[in-house]
Design an enzyme around this catalytic site. Sequence first.
Site, PDB file in Angstrom:
ATOM      1  N   PHE A  43       0.802  -1.225   0.000  1.00 47.84           N
ATOM      2  CA  PHE A  43       0.000   0.000   0.000  1.00 47.84           C
ATOM      3  C   PHE A  43       0.832   1.271   0.000  1.00 47.84           C
ATOM      4  O   PHE A  43       0.358   2.331  -0.400  1.00 47.84           O
ATOM      5  CB  PHE A  43      -0.935   0.018   1.222  1.00 47.84           C
ATOM      6  CG  PHE A  43      -0.246   0.280   2.536  1.00 47.84           C
ATOM      7  CD1 PHE A  43       0.074   1.567   2.935  1.00 47.84           C
ATOM      8  CD2 PHE A  43       0.085  -0.757   3.394  1.00 47.84           C
ATOM      9  CE1 PHE A  43       0.723   1.817   4.144  1.00 47.84           C
ATOM     10  CE2 PHE A  43       0.729  -0.526   4.600  1.00 47.84           C
ATOM     11  CZ  PHE A  43       1.044   0.763   4.979  1.00 47.84           C
ATOM     12  N   GLU A  79      -5.163  -3.798  -1.757  1.00 47.42           N
ATOM     13  CA  GLU A  79      -6.588  -3.478  -1.777  1.00 47.42           C
ATOM     14  C   GLU A  79      -6.896  -2.223  -0.966  1.00 47.42           C
ATOM     15  O   GLU A  79      -8.030  -1.723  -0.994  1.00 47.42           O
ATOM     16  CB  GLU A  79      -7.415  -4.660  -1.260  1.00 47.42           C
ATOM     17  CG  GLU A  79      -7.219  -5.017   0.205  1.00 47.42           C
ATOM     18  CD  GLU A  79      -6.029  -5.933   0.455  1.00 47.42           C
ATOM     19  OE1 GLU A  79      -6.023  -6.595   1.508  1.00 47.42           O
ATOM     20  OE2 GLU A  79      -5.098  -5.973  -0.391  1.00 47.42           O
ATOM     21  N   CYS A 106       9.779   1.273   3.401  1.00 47.69           N
ATOM     22  CA  CYS A 106      10.763   0.286   3.836  1.00 47.69           C
ATOM     23  C   CYS A 106      12.173   0.854   3.851  1.00 47.69           C
ATOM     24  O   CYS A 106      13.087   0.217   4.374  1.00 47.69           O
ATOM     25  CB  CYS A 106      10.704  -0.966   2.964  1.00 47.69           C
ATOM     26  SG  CYS A 106      11.222  -0.688   1.259  1.00 47.69           S
ATOM     27  N   SER A 108       5.929  -6.809   3.904  1.00 47.21           N
ATOM     28  CA  SER A 108       6.534  -7.111   5.199  1.00 47.21           C
ATOM     29  C   SER A 108       7.320  -8.417   5.138  1.00 47.21           C
ATOM     30  O   SER A 108       7.087  -9.263   4.272  1.00 47.21           O
ATOM     31  CB  SER A 108       5.453  -7.221   6.270  1.00 47.21           C
ATOM     32  OG  SER A 108       4.658  -8.379   6.060  1.00 47.21           O
ATOM     33  N   GLU A 137       9.468  -3.737  12.916  1.00 43.48           N
ATOM     34  CA  GLU A 137       9.287  -2.694  11.902  1.00 43.48           C
ATOM     35  C   GLU A 137       7.975  -1.991  12.201  1.00 43.48           C
ATOM     36  O   GLU A 137       6.894  -2.539  11.992  1.00 43.48           O
ATOM     37  CB  GLU A 137       9.262  -3.287  10.489  1.00 43.48           C
ATOM     38  CG  GLU A 137       9.148  -2.219   9.423  1.00 43.48           C
ATOM     39  CD  GLU A 137       9.032  -2.779   8.008  1.00 43.48           C
ATOM     40  OE1 GLU A 137       9.508  -2.115   7.079  1.00 43.48           O
ATOM     41  OE2 GLU A 137       8.470  -3.877   7.849  1.00 43.48           O
ATOM     42  N   LYS A 140      -1.325  -7.657  -8.775  1.00 41.39           N
ATOM     43  CA  LYS A 140      -2.263  -7.664  -7.651  1.00 41.39           C
ATOM     44  C   LYS A 140      -1.803  -6.573  -6.684  1.00 41.39           C
ATOM     45  O   LYS A 140      -0.958  -6.794  -5.837  1.00 41.39           O
ATOM     46  CB  LYS A 140      -2.263  -9.038  -6.970  1.00 41.39           C
ATOM     47  CG  LYS A 140      -3.579  -9.388  -6.243  1.00 41.39           C
ATOM     48  CD  LYS A 140      -4.005  -8.447  -5.140  1.00 41.39           C
ATOM     49  CE  LYS A 140      -3.139  -8.567  -3.904  1.00 41.39           C
ATOM     50  NZ  LYS A 140      -3.645  -7.612  -2.810  1.00 41.39           N
TER      51      LYS A 140
END
Length: 500
Positions: free
Chosen positions: A150, A177, A282, A227, A383, A174
């Site tokens: 995201f 969402e 990240c 992640s 994280e 993909k």
Amino acid sequence: MTKTVNHWIGGKTVEGASGNWGPVTDPATGEVTTRVALASVAEVDAAVSAAKEAYATWGTSSLAQRTAVLFRYRALLDAHRDDIAALITAEHGKVHSDALGEVARGLEIVELACGITTQLKGELSTQVSHRVDVAAIRQPLGVVAGITPFNFPAMVPMWMFPLAIACGNTFVLKPSEKDPSAANLLAELAAEAGLPDGVLNVVHGDKVAVDALLAHPDVAAVSFVGSTPIARYIHTTASANGKRVQALGGAKNHMLVLPDADLDAAADAAVSAAYGSAGERCMAISAVVAVGSVGDELVEKIRERAEKIKIGPGNDPTSEMGPLITAAHRDKVASYVKGAADQGAEVVLDGTGYTVDGFEDGHWIGLSLLDKVSTDSDAYRDEIFGPVLCVLRAETYEEGVALINASPFGNGTAIFTRDGGAARRFQLEIEAGMVGVNVPIPVPVGYHSFGGWKDSLFGDHHIYGNDGVHFYTRGKVVTTRWPDPADAPAGVDLGFPRHH
């Protein structure tokens, strides 16, 4: 009125048929503005089938045809920068200038893909033996898939599909969402640029869609950014199904500040790298390691700067930081700050409980600064993916490097110093895939590759750059021997001398 985001399959919008929908919120208001279709296994199969059908012709298309499309695509993306950025801000929440920067970094990879003709040049050795030549070529894999996070809904997809399709593959994306609209616009612009139907497909969904892609027999490779736990799952599952995988995981990026560093520059860098994009990246610096006596002064300089950052809606030009993606994520980030003091940290700034007037239902959190954090605390080990900066103390350069190298993550790191010898040692001794010297966020330009070490990367290939081209192609070596025309039967004379 709630907007609906459907799939993009075979060059057109395809309405969701699973009956499952996910909510998309405006993080600045907390309001559900969009619903996104969540694909069934059958819908994923339809997207893969469209890509497989398109590969029959795209995989053998000329490099000239592919690059012509990509050059047109690059121009369209450039013309629609603001439109893409507006979608990112509306669904992710980051400020518009940050969203524009994301689009610009994605465009770098499109530009790299435009030059794929040189990237795909093979090798040739002649006369390796009598009349024997050996050639090495690279060919596309077929249908490949990308599963993206995201936090960069335009840039990370553009790290993947432009290179993949330039190499002759077809692609099923993909996206997250949580902010799906940018991916559809990217696909629509590709179609406008002349990309044949089915070469790029977008299928929205949750774990059902992900697992369907990981198991699909017609998907040859999977690219992932997200992640570490999910990256490990993607790598294990897709590899078990015989697929090539590059899975980029999480991070805990450190910045080592030596006593000789320019502390004003280091503080500026720490604030921008820790709190930019609300810490939802990240490559954020989430841990500063202050060496020797500089810790107190550095922390004070960071605090002074952090307190001046203006937080507000992403579409407000005066905002420097926006909200977090969801209320649940905001609450999780806040929990680390609230628990830090109990685990020995000094809470210099507490951003929890922050709200913006007129937008009280937004997913707001302020900037948090934690000092004297221990390496066994949750705020350091995990994280956090939010605007929380941990400061740790080390007595020496060696102690600081050992601390950083002990982390299970190895995405990126940085050193701030005026000492070239120390910087040179650091870049060789540190165990991370990307290193900055007086550069806080060492994200490589498009023609180099992005990727970490240890638990920040699963698979052998980094993303984009040369590694990206190699990931989306496979090598083939051809050894040939041809008879010399001079050896032709006596009845045929090709004009070559009989003896030489």
